[in-house]
Design a protein around this motif. Structure first.
Motif, PDB file in Angstrom:
ATOM      1  N   GLU A  98       0.808  -1.226   0.000  1.00  0.00           N
ATOM      2  CA  GLU A  98       0.000   0.000   0.000  1.00  0.00           C
ATOM      3  C   GLU A  98       0.836   1.268   0.000  1.00  0.00           C
ATOM      4  OE1 GLU A  98      -3.578  -2.132   2.498  1.00  0.00           O
ATOM      5  OE2 GLU A  98      -2.686  -0.297   3.295  1.00  0.00           O
ATOM      6  N   VAL A  99       2.008   1.231   0.610  1.00  0.00           N
ATOM      7  CA  VAL A  99       2.757   2.475   0.833  1.00  0.00           C
ATOM      8  C   VAL A  99       3.960   2.620  -0.102  1.00  0.00           C
ATOM      9  CG1 VAL A  99       3.972   3.867   2.572  1.00  0.00           C
ATOM     10  CG2 VAL A  99       1.981   2.515   3.235  1.00  0.00           C
ATOM     11  N   ALA A 100       4.596   1.497  -0.474  1.00  0.00           N
ATOM     12  CA  ALA A 100       5.827   1.600  -1.267  1.00  0.00           C
ATOM     13  C   ALA A 100       5.543   2.092  -2.680  1.00  0.00           C
ATOM     14  CB  ALA A 100       6.516   0.241  -1.330  1.00  0.00           C
ATOM     15  N   ASP A 101       6.464   2.882  -3.200  1.00  0.00           N
ATOM     16  CA  ASP A 101       6.462   3.198  -4.629  1.00  0.00           C
ATOM     17  C   ASP A 101       7.192   2.097  -5.386  1.00  0.00           C
ATOM     18  OD1 ASP A 101       5.344   5.996  -4.541  1.00  0.00           O
ATOM     19  OD2 ASP A 101       7.048   6.196  -3.181  1.00  0.00           O
ATOM     20  N   THR A 102       8.226   1.551  -4.729  1.00  0.00           N
ATOM     21  CA  THR A 102       9.039   0.503  -5.333  1.00  0.00           C
ATOM     22  C   THR A 102       9.303  -0.570  -4.287  1.00  0.00           C
ATOM     23  OG1 THR A 102      10.142   2.125  -6.740  1.00  0.00           O
ATOM     24  CG2 THR A 102      11.261   0.010  -6.471  1.00  0.00           C
ATOM     25  N   VAL A 103       9.198  -1.823  -4.689  1.00  0.00           N
ATOM     26  CA  VAL A 103       9.556  -2.938  -3.804  1.00  0.00           C
ATOM     27  C   VAL A 103      10.731  -3.668  -4.436  1.00  0.00           C
ATOM     28  CG1 VAL A 103       8.835  -5.180  -2.889  1.00  0.00           C
ATOM     29  CG2 VAL A 103       7.264  -3.252  -2.818  1.00  0.00           C
ATOM     30  N   LEU A 104      11.669  -4.035  -3.566  1.00  0.00           N
ATOM     31  CA  LEU A 104      12.883  -4.674  -4.020  1.00  0.00           C
ATOM     32  C   LEU A 104      13.012  -5.996  -3.272  1.00  0.00           C
ATOM     33  CD1 LEU A 104      15.649  -2.132  -4.257  1.00  0.00           C
ATOM     34  CD2 LEU A 104      16.192  -4.261  -3.163  1.00  0.00           C
ATOM     35  N   PHE A 105      13.109  -7.085  -4.003  1.00  0.00           N
ATOM     36  CA  PHE A 105      13.257  -8.392  -3.362  1.00  0.00           C
ATOM     37  C   PHE A 105      14.719  -8.809  -3.415  1.00  0.00           C
ATOM     38  CE2 PHE A 105      13.545 -13.058  -3.917  1.00  0.00           C
ATOM     39  CZ  PHE A 105      13.179 -13.420  -2.628  1.00  0.00           C
ATOM     40  N   MET A 106      15.286  -9.026  -2.216  1.00  0.00           N
ATOM     41  CA  MET A 106      16.691  -9.439  -2.116  1.00  0.00           C
ATOM     42  C   MET A 106      16.776 -10.890  -1.699  1.00  0.00           C
ATOM     43  SD  MET A 106      18.958  -6.504  -0.276  1.00  0.00           S
ATOM     44  CE  MET A 106      20.454  -7.472  -0.202  1.00  0.00           C
ATOM     45  N   ASP A 107      17.742 -11.591  -2.265  1.00  0.00           N
ATOM     46  CA  ASP A 107      18.037 -12.952  -1.814  1.00  0.00           C
ATOM     47  C   ASP A 107      19.508 -13.221  -2.102  1.00  0.00           C
ATOM     48  OD1 ASP A 107      17.665 -15.471  -0.776  1.00  0.00           O
ATOM     49  OD2 ASP A 107      16.718 -16.302  -2.559  1.00  0.00           O
ATOM     50  N   GLY A 108      20.193 -13.795  -1.146  1.00  0.00           N
ATOM     51  CA  GLY A 108      21.586 -14.172  -1.351  1.00  0.00           C
ATOM     52  C   GLY A 108      22.495 -13.010  -1.712  1.00  0.00           C
ATOM     53  N   GLY A 109      22.204 -11.822  -1.197  1.00  0.00           N
ATOM     54  CA  GLY A 109      23.110 -10.690  -1.407  1.00  0.00           C
ATOM     55  C   GLY A 109      22.964  -9.976  -2.731  1.00  0.00           C
ATOM     56  N   VAL A 110      21.914 -10.312  -3.468  1.00  0.00           N
ATOM     57  CA  VAL A 110      21.643  -9.576  -4.712  1.00  0.00           C
ATOM     58  C   VAL A 110      20.165  -9.161  -4.764  1.00  0.00           C
ATOM     59  CG1 VAL A 110      23.445 -10.738  -6.067  1.00  0.00           C
ATOM     60  CG2 VAL A 110      21.123 -11.671  -6.035  1.00  0.00           C
ATOM     61  N   VAL A 121      17.050  -9.526  -6.576  1.00  0.00           N
ATOM     62  CA  VAL A 121      16.538 -10.507  -7.541  1.00  0.00           C
ATOM     63  C   VAL A 121      15.511  -9.854  -8.461  1.00  0.00           C
ATOM     64  CG1 VAL A 121      15.211 -12.655  -7.734  1.00  0.00           C
ATOM     65  CG2 VAL A 121      16.978 -12.430  -5.967  1.00  0.00           C
ATOM     66  N   GLU A 122      14.728  -8.959  -7.880  1.00  0.00           N
ATOM     67  CA  GLU A 122      13.616  -8.387  -8.645  1.00  0.00           C
ATOM     68  C   GLU A 122      13.212  -7.075  -7.997  1.00  0.00           C
ATOM     69  OE1 GLU A 122      10.537 -11.278  -9.074  1.00  0.00           O
ATOM     70  OE2 GLU A 122       9.219  -9.912 -10.156  1.00  0.00           O
ATOM     71  N   GLN A 123      12.886  -6.074  -8.793  1.00  0.00           N
ATOM     72  CA  GLN A 123      12.358  -4.846  -8.207  1.00  0.00           C
ATOM     73  C   GLN A 123      11.367  -4.204  -9.139  1.00  0.00           C
ATOM     74  OE1 GLN A 123      14.864  -1.263  -7.920  1.00  0.00           O
ATOM     75  NE2 GLN A 123      16.491  -2.450  -8.864  1.00  0.00           N
ATOM     76  N   GLY A 124      10.462  -3.437  -8.559  1.00  0.00           N
ATOM     77  CA  GLY A 124       9.454  -2.757  -9.373  1.00  0.00           C
ATOM     78  C   GLY A 124       8.297  -2.297  -8.526  1.00  0.00           C
ATOM     79  N   ASP A 125       7.230  -2.021  -9.228  1.00  0.00           N
ATOM     80  CA  ASP A 125       5.973  -1.620  -8.621  1.00  0.00           C
ATOM     81  C   ASP A 125       5.512  -2.693  -7.629  1.00  0.00           C
ATOM     82  OD1 ASP A 125       2.747  -1.557  -9.434  1.00  0.00           O
ATOM     83  OD2 ASP A 125       3.839   0.343  -9.294  1.00  0.00           O
ATOM     84  N   PRO A 126       4.986  -2.312  -6.449  1.00  0.00           N
ATOM     85  CA  PRO A 126       4.566  -3.333  -5.488  1.00  0.00           C
ATOM     86  C   PRO A 126       3.513  -4.299  -6.047  1.00  0.00           C
ATOM     87  CG  PRO A 126       3.995  -1.113  -4.704  1.00  0.00           C
ATOM     88  CD  PRO A 126       4.855  -0.946  -5.908  1.00  0.00           C
ATOM     89  N   ALA A 127       2.611  -3.773  -6.851  1.00  0.00           N
ATOM     90  CA  ALA A 127       1.570  -4.654  -7.403  1.00  0.00           C
ATOM     91  C   ALA A 127       2.202  -5.744  -8.264  1.00  0.00           C
ATOM     92  CB  ALA A 127       0.580  -3.839  -8.224  1.00  0.00           C
ATOM     93  N   GLN A 128       3.296  -5.392  -8.934  1.00  0.00           N
ATOM     94  CA  GLN A 128       3.978  -6.391  -9.763  1.00  0.00           C
ATOM     95  C   GLN A 128       4.815  -7.338  -8.899  1.00  0.00           C
ATOM     96  OE1 GLN A 128       7.764  -6.069 -11.257  1.00  0.00           O
ATOM     97  NE2 GLN A 128       7.262  -8.240 -11.183  1.00  0.00           N
TER      98      GLN A 128
END
Ligand code: ADP
Ligand code: MG
Length: 259
Positions: free
Chosen positions: A220-232, A234-241
């Protein structure tokens, strides 16, 4: 979620595109353990970026590198135009513009709430007592704790302590706020108040980098969400995506465990 184009803390529209935090190819090792393996991240003025990912993926290390609580092993970090990774950088000066809120609230136990909020203002920013207290009270009001100024931290609930810690960071007039799982140590019924304060800051246009397990908040609040795993990243973008329709298998597996 759309945000107001103009508000108390944002400048002209053009300003909003300027990155407040720029992280480029960030590496961090502890001995032989490579924890961050080339992280890139930008946070623009007024933007809320939420970092999600499994335990041990390097989220706290990333945040701690952004205000140089950890010394990066490689890469570049620029906050508000100051390159923190430049050996000649005045780290203490740069750090005053960066507010940090930890999972454990880290209030000074022997100081009242008001004193917790004034000590760094007086020591670091050289504000006089009256001015520091005025700013402290305004920020206590902002987090809903105006009646707790003279309380000691131990007299507050965990949620109140965390809100006091947020008010303390805000009292330094930071350009950006970093949050490291600010609600993870709280009893479930206290989480909402802290998230409410953070949501309010986002709506005021505060630039925020937030590590969180609260997927609803991120959505609801983020403009961008970033998913991290293993120090990198992995994926970032719109929270809905990223949360609603993740592209990467690792993101899907993580979300299946936490949602
Ligand atoms: P997260 O916040 O995503 O759970 P962390 O950044 O805390 O992950 O930790 C990532 C990895 O780095 C973990 O394996 C952790 O044990 C290791 N680590 C973190 N800080 C240190 C340190 N000061 N010394 C050695 N290893 C560390
Ligand atoms: Mg962590």
């Amino acid at each position: 979620m759309t945000k107001p184009e103009s508000d108390a803390t944002s400048g002209p529209a053009a300003d909003r595109a300027a990155p407040v935090i720029e992280v480029g190819d960030l590496h961090k090792s502890f001995g032989d353990l490579q924890v961050l393996k080339g992280v890139d991240l930008n946070v623009r003025r007024g933007e809320v970026v939420c970092v999600i990912g499994p335990s041990g993926s390097g989220k706290s290390t990333l945040l701690r590198c952004v205000n140089l609580l950890e010394q990066p092993s490689g890469g570049r970090i620029v906050v508000n135009g100051t390159e923190l990774t430049d050996p000649d950088c005045d780290i203490d000066a740069a750090r005053t513009g960066i507010g940090m809120v930890f999972q454990q609230f880290n209030l000074f136990a022997h100081l009242s709430v008001l004193e917790n909020l004034t000590v760094a203002q007086r020591k670091v920013l050289r504000r006089d007592k009256a001015e520091a207290e005025k700013i402290a009270r305004a920020n206590l009001d902002r987090v809903g704790l105006s009646d707790k100024a003279s309380a000691m931290p131990a007299q507050l609930s965990g949620g109140q302590q965390q809100r006091a810690a947020i008010a303390r960071a805000l009292s330094m007039n930071p350009d950006v706020m970093l949050f490291d799982e600010p609600t993870s140590a709280l009893d479930p019924e206290l989480v909402g108040d802290v998230l409410g304060v953070m949501r309010g800051l986002a709506e005021e246009g505060m630039t925020m980098l937030v590590v969180t397990h609260e997927m609803q908040f991120a959505r609801e609040v983020a403009d961008t969400v970033l998913f991290m795993d293993g120090g990198v990243v992995v994926e970032q973008g719109d929270p809905a995506q990223v949360i609603g329709a993740p592209r990467e298998t690792r993101t899907r597996e993580f979300l299946a465990r936490v949602l």
